[in-house]
Design a protein around this motif. Structure first.
Motif, mmCIF file in Angstrom:
data_model
loop_
_atom_site.group_PDB
_atom_site.id
_atom_site.type_symbol
_atom_site.label_atom_id
_atom_site.label_comp_id
_atom_site.label_asym_id
_atom_site.label_seq_id
_atom_site.Cartn_x
_atom_site.Cartn_y
_atom_site.Cartn_z
ATOM 1 N N LEU A 224 0.818 -1.209 0.000
ATOM 2 C CA LEU A 224 0.000 0.000 0.000
ATOM 3 C C LEU A 224 0.852 1.259 0.000
ATOM 4 N N ASP A 225 2.012 1.213 0.659
ATOM 5 C CA ASP A 225 2.914 2.372 0.644
ATOM 6 C C ASP A 225 3.492 2.596 -0.742
ATOM 7 N N ASP A 226 3.787 1.512 -1.464
ATOM 8 C CA ASP A 226 4.349 1.642 -2.812
ATOM 9 C C ASP A 226 3.289 2.024 -3.849
ATOM 10 N N HIS A 227 2.012 1.774 -3.561
ATOM 11 C CA HIS A 227 0.923 2.095 -4.490
ATOM 12 C C HIS A 227 -0.142 2.916 -3.746
ATOM 13 N N PRO A 228 0.147 4.162 -3.509
ATOM 14 C CA PRO A 228 -0.811 4.990 -2.729
ATOM 15 C C PRO A 228 -2.114 5.256 -3.456
ATOM 16 N N CYS A 229 -2.130 5.076 -4.794
ATOM 17 C CA CYS A 229 -3.374 5.330 -5.534
ATOM 18 C C CYS A 229 -4.377 4.200 -5.388
ATOM 19 N N LEU A 230 -3.926 3.057 -4.875
ATOM 20 C CA LEU A 230 -4.803 1.901 -4.721
ATOM 21 C C LEU A 230 -5.448 1.923 -3.336
ATOM 22 N N SER A 231 -6.760 1.826 -3.321
ATOM 23 C CA SER A 231 -7.459 1.861 -2.039
ATOM 24 C C SER A 231 -7.410 0.495 -1.362
ATOM 25 N N PHE B 265 -10.096 -7.581 -4.442
ATOM 26 C CA PHE B 265 -9.344 -8.322 -5.438
ATOM 27 C C PHE B 265 -8.736 -9.593 -4.840
ATOM 28 N N LEU B 266 -8.137 -9.478 -3.668
ATOM 29 C CA LEU B 266 -7.525 -10.647 -3.031
ATOM 30 C C LEU B 266 -8.573 -11.673 -2.622
ATOM 31 N N ARG B 267 -9.740 -11.199 -2.221
ATOM 32 C CA ARG B 267 -10.806 -12.133 -1.839
ATOM 33 C C ARG B 267 -11.247 -12.956 -3.055
ATOM 34 N N GLU B 268 -11.392 -12.288 -4.216
ATOM 35 C CA GLU B 268 -11.770 -13.016 -5.430
ATOM 36 C C GLU B 268 -10.677 -13.983 -5.859
ATOM 37 N N VAL B 269 -9.441 -13.547 -5.751
ATOM 38 C CA VAL B 269 -8.317 -14.418 -6.130
ATOM 39 C C VAL B 269 -8.283 -15.667 -5.265
ATOM 40 N N LEU B 270 -8.428 -15.497 -3.957
ATOM 41 C CA LEU B 270 -8.393 -16.643 -3.051
ATOM 42 C C LEU B 270 -9.600 -17.555 -3.263
#
Length: 324
Positions: free
Chosen positions: A51-58, A65-70
Motif C-alpha cells: 500500500l505504501d508503494d501504491h498509494p493510488c490503490l485503495s 481483489f484478493l478475496r476473489e483471487v483466493l
C-alpha cells in the motif's frame, strides 16, 4: 444384562481415546501456533509495504481483489498469468487422478467438483465406487497374504527346526521391513528428486499421509507448471497409491494375525462372555470333517450286524427259520 467387565474396559478405552485427542491437540497447538503468528506478521508487513508503494490503490479495492483471487484459488484454478494456460485441472488424466484418490478415500481435495451436476455425480459415483474399491483391495490383500505369509511359513515350518510362532515373528519382521522400504522410503527418495520444492522428509510425509488415506492435500504431486510429462507422472502416482494401499492393508493383516487382536477386542465388547463360551464349546466339539466315517447306526445295531469279512459268523439280527 451388560457385563460389568466389558463396560469398564470400554469406558477406559473411550477415556484413553479422548485423552489421546486432547494430547494431540495440545502438541499441534504448541508447535504450529508460533509459526502461524510469524506468517501473520509477514502478511501484515507485505500488505503495508504494498500500500505504501501504491498509494493510488485503495484498501477496499485490494481487499476485494484478493478475496476473489483466493476464492478462485480454492477451486484449484491458478491465478498466475504465466502458468494459468498450462495447468488444466479437469483434463482426462487429472480427472483419472481425482477418481483414484476419491475412491481410495485419500481425497486430497485438489481439485474438487465445482458444478452442481459434478457434485451429484460424485455422490452417486462414490457410493458405488468406494465399497467396490475397498472390496478389491481387501480381496487382493487376502490372496497376497496367502502367497507371501501363510505358504512360506508353512514351508519353512516343515523344513526348519523352529516353532511356528517364532517363524511368524521373524517372517513378519522381514516382510514388514521390506514393504516399508518399497512403499515409503524408496518412493520418498523418488518424489524428492522429481518434486523441486519437496525435501526428503516432506516426501516421506506425503507417502505416509497418502497411504494412511488421511490425504490432507498440502502436498499434491504433479502440480508444478514445469513438470515433465505430467500425464504419465500422474498415472504412475495412481499406480503407486493403489500398490501402496495394498501393502498397508497387508501389513495390517499381518499384525492382526501376529498379535491375535480378536482376544484383545473381546475385552471391550458387550456380551463377549457368552460368545466366548459358545466359541469354547464349539472348539471342544469335533466338526463333521474331523470325524471318521461311521455308518449311521446305533451301537446296538452295529453289534448285531455281522462284519462282511466273517461270512461264517452267525447273524443274530434276523430270525433263524431252522428252529421253526
Amino acid at each position: 444384562m451388560v457385563s460389568r467387565r466389558p463396560l469398564f474396559f470400554f469406558l477406559l478405552l473411550l477415556l484413553s481415546y479422548v485423552l489421546y485427542l486432547v494430547i494431540g491437540a495440545f502438541v499441534f497447538s504448541t508447535l504450529e501456533q508460533p509459526y502461524e503468528g510469524l506468517l501473520r506478521e509477514k502478511v501484515k508487513d507485505m500488505w503495508n509495504e504494498f500500500l505504501d508503494d501504491h498509494p493510488c490503490l485503495s484498501v477496499e479495492l485490494l481487499d476485494d481483489f484478493l478475496r476473489e483471487v483466493l476464492f478462485v484459488k480454492s477451486f484449484g484454478v491458478s491465478v498466475l498469468k504465466n502458468i494459468s494456460d498450462l495447468q488444466v485441472k479437469w483434463d482426462f488424466v487429472s480427472s483419472l487422478f481425482f477418481t483414484g484418490t476419491t475412491l481410495t478415500t485419500i481425497g486430497y481435495g485438489h481439485p474438487f467438483p465445482i458444478s452442481l451436476s459434478g457434485k451429484i455425480f460424485c455422490l452417486f459415483y462414490s457410493i458405488v465406487g468406494i465399497p467396490f474399491t475397498l472390496s478389491l483391495l481387501s480381496i487382493t490383500t487376502k490372496n497376497l497374504l496367502f502367497i507371501l505369509r501363510d505358504k512360506p511359513i508353512h514351508v519353512l515350518h516343515l523344513q526348519c527346526n523352529f516353532s511356528r510362532n517364532k517363524l511368524e515373528w521373524i517372517h513378519a519382521g522381514v516382510l514388514i521391513s521390506l514393504l516399508s522400504l518399497l512403499v515409503f522410503f524408496i518412493p520418498a527418495a523418488i518424489f524428492n528428486v522429481i518434486e523441486e520444492n519437496w525435501g526428503y522428509v516432506d516426501a516421506l510425509y506425503f507417502c505416509f499421509i497418502s497411504l494412511s488415506t488421511i490425504g490432507l492435500g498440502d502436498y499434491v504431486p504433479g502440480e508444478q507448471g514445469s513438470q515433465r510429462m505430467p500425464a504419465l507422472y500422474k498415472i504412475l502416482v495412481i499406480c503407486y497409491l493403489f500398490i501402496g494401499l495394498i501393502a498397508v492393508f497387508l501389513v495390517v493383516e499381518i499384525l492382526k494375525k501376529l498379535l491375535n487382536c480378536n482376544r484383545f477386542f473381546n475385552l471391550f465388547l458387550f456380551g463377549c462372555d457368552n460368545s466366548r463360551r459358545a466359541e469354547e464349546m464349539d472348539c471342544d466339539l469335533p466338526h463333521d470333517s474331523e470325524l471318521p466315517f461311521v455308518p449311521k447306526h446305533d451301537e446296538t445295531t452295529r453289534r448285531r450286524v455281522p462284519h462282511s469279512g466273517s461270512p461264517t459268523e452267525k447273524s443274530y439280527g434276523s430270525i433263524n427259520h431252522s428252529f421253526s
